[in-house]
Enzyme design. Structure first.
Site, short mmCIF file in Angstrom:
data_model
loop_
_atom_site.label_atom_id
_atom_site.label_comp_id
_atom_site.label_asym_id
_atom_site.label_seq_id
_atom_site.Cartn_x
_atom_site.Cartn_y
_atom_site.Cartn_z
N ASN A 171 1.30 -6.38 0.49
CA ASN A 171 2.60 -5.90 0.06
C ASN A 171 3.63 -6.25 1.13
OD1 ASN A 171 3.72 -4.68 -2.32
ND2 ASN A 171 1.98 -3.30 -2.34
N ASP B 196 3.76 0.25 1.18
CA ASP B 196 4.28 -0.73 0.24
C ASP B 196 5.33 -1.55 0.99
OD1 ASP B 196 5.18 -2.18 -1.97
OD2 ASP B 196 5.11 -0.48 -3.33
#
Length: 297
Positions: free
Chosen positions: A167, A212
């Site tokens: 990510n 993330d």
């Protein structure tokens, strides 16, 4: 914490550029730029490519990872006249680009995997609640990812593999370290960057997270996500320095503003059954930050 923008599907890949926050508006096929006053502009809308993540080359040209790679390519460059062209020969790289970061030398790092995340979630839901007892990275249908490098001369090669759902990425101000979110492993992983852009000395930077999209500050701390609805500021080793509780999931964060002391959080209520339909719960949230942003993006 205040709400800068409402009524989004999902905002992702936030970048502070030219005195505005730019981000990809997933589900609406847009790139939006917004100022601190809340005045926003759709700078690109293209359902054919559906912008997925973005960053800029040192000369100011925009790079776009499209969700829909055909027909123009897996990494696009916007020319001064606004046209979109393929950036470099990427035929030797694996498919499935996700995130992008450009370092201070013009090296482009992209990550991804040959992996259909939404199909993966559909299979997971169809198996019922017991399926969640198996860590996502241990499922037989999970495919580990990679990091690839595209140098300023257009050469492209893979520089890391075995990334457990790659990510967000950051590059330190000295261009010496790249840190990546391994979302399915719940950790941030660091690499040393060599003069030619190669990566080495892989190590755990922080563990026990749910990372993330990430950003780095001048104290060497990283803003990321942990759990379902918390955004945290964490130092190397995993100590949480600050926690911001939200009522929805943080998808990415970015430090910006005139002195880069404003934290922008891209938040939304994740609906795995229909991620880009239903109520628009996406927001851009704004919080004062204790240290300014540094590095790339």
């Amino acid at each position: 914490m205040t709400v800068l923008l409402n009524d989004l599907v999902i905002g992702e890949s936030p970048r502070w550029h030219d005195d505005r926050l730019w981000f990809c508006h997933w589900g609406a096929h847009e790139i939006i730029a917004v100022g601190l006053d809340g005045d926003s502009e759709v700078v690109l809308r293209d359902p054919e490519i559906s912008p997925h993540s973005i960053d800029w080359l040192p000369d100011g040209r925009l790079l776009i990872v499209p969700k829909n790679a055909e027909p123009k390519g897996r990494l696009l460059r916007q020319e001064p006249d606004g046209s979109l062209v393929g950036h470099a020969d990427l035929s030797g790289l694996p498919s499935g680009f996700n995130e992008i970061v450009v370092d201070g030398r013009g090296n482009v790092y992209v990550n991804g995997a040959d992996f259909d995340f939404l199909a993966f979630l559909e299979r997971l839901q169809s198996e019922g609640p017991d399926a969640m007892n198996v860590p996502l990275r241990d499922r037989p249908d999970f495919v580990p990812g990679y990091i690839a490098l595209i140098t300023p001369d257009g050469t492209a090669r893979q520089v890391a593999d075995g990334i457990e759902f790659p990510n967000g990425m950051v590059v330190t101000p000295d261009n010496g370290t790249l840190i990546i979110s391994e979302s399915f492993a719940g950790r941030l992983t660091a690499f040393d960057i060599a003069a030619d852009g190669s990566l080495s000395n892989r190590r755990v930077w922080a563990d026990g997270l749910g990372p993330d999209g990430i950003c780095l500050d001048a104290d060497g701390a990283i803003w990321t996500s942990i759990g379902e609805t918390d955004c945290v500021r964490v130092r190397e080793g995993g100590e949480v320095l600050q926690r911001i509780e939200l009522d929805r999931s943080p998808f990415a964060c970015m430090l910006g503003g005139p002195d880069r002391r404003t934290l922008f959080i891209m938040a939304a209520r994740w609906n795995p059954a229909d991620p880009f339909g239903g109520p628009r719960t996406g927001q851009v949230l704004v919080v004062p930050a204790p240290a300014p942003g540094v590095g790339r993006p």
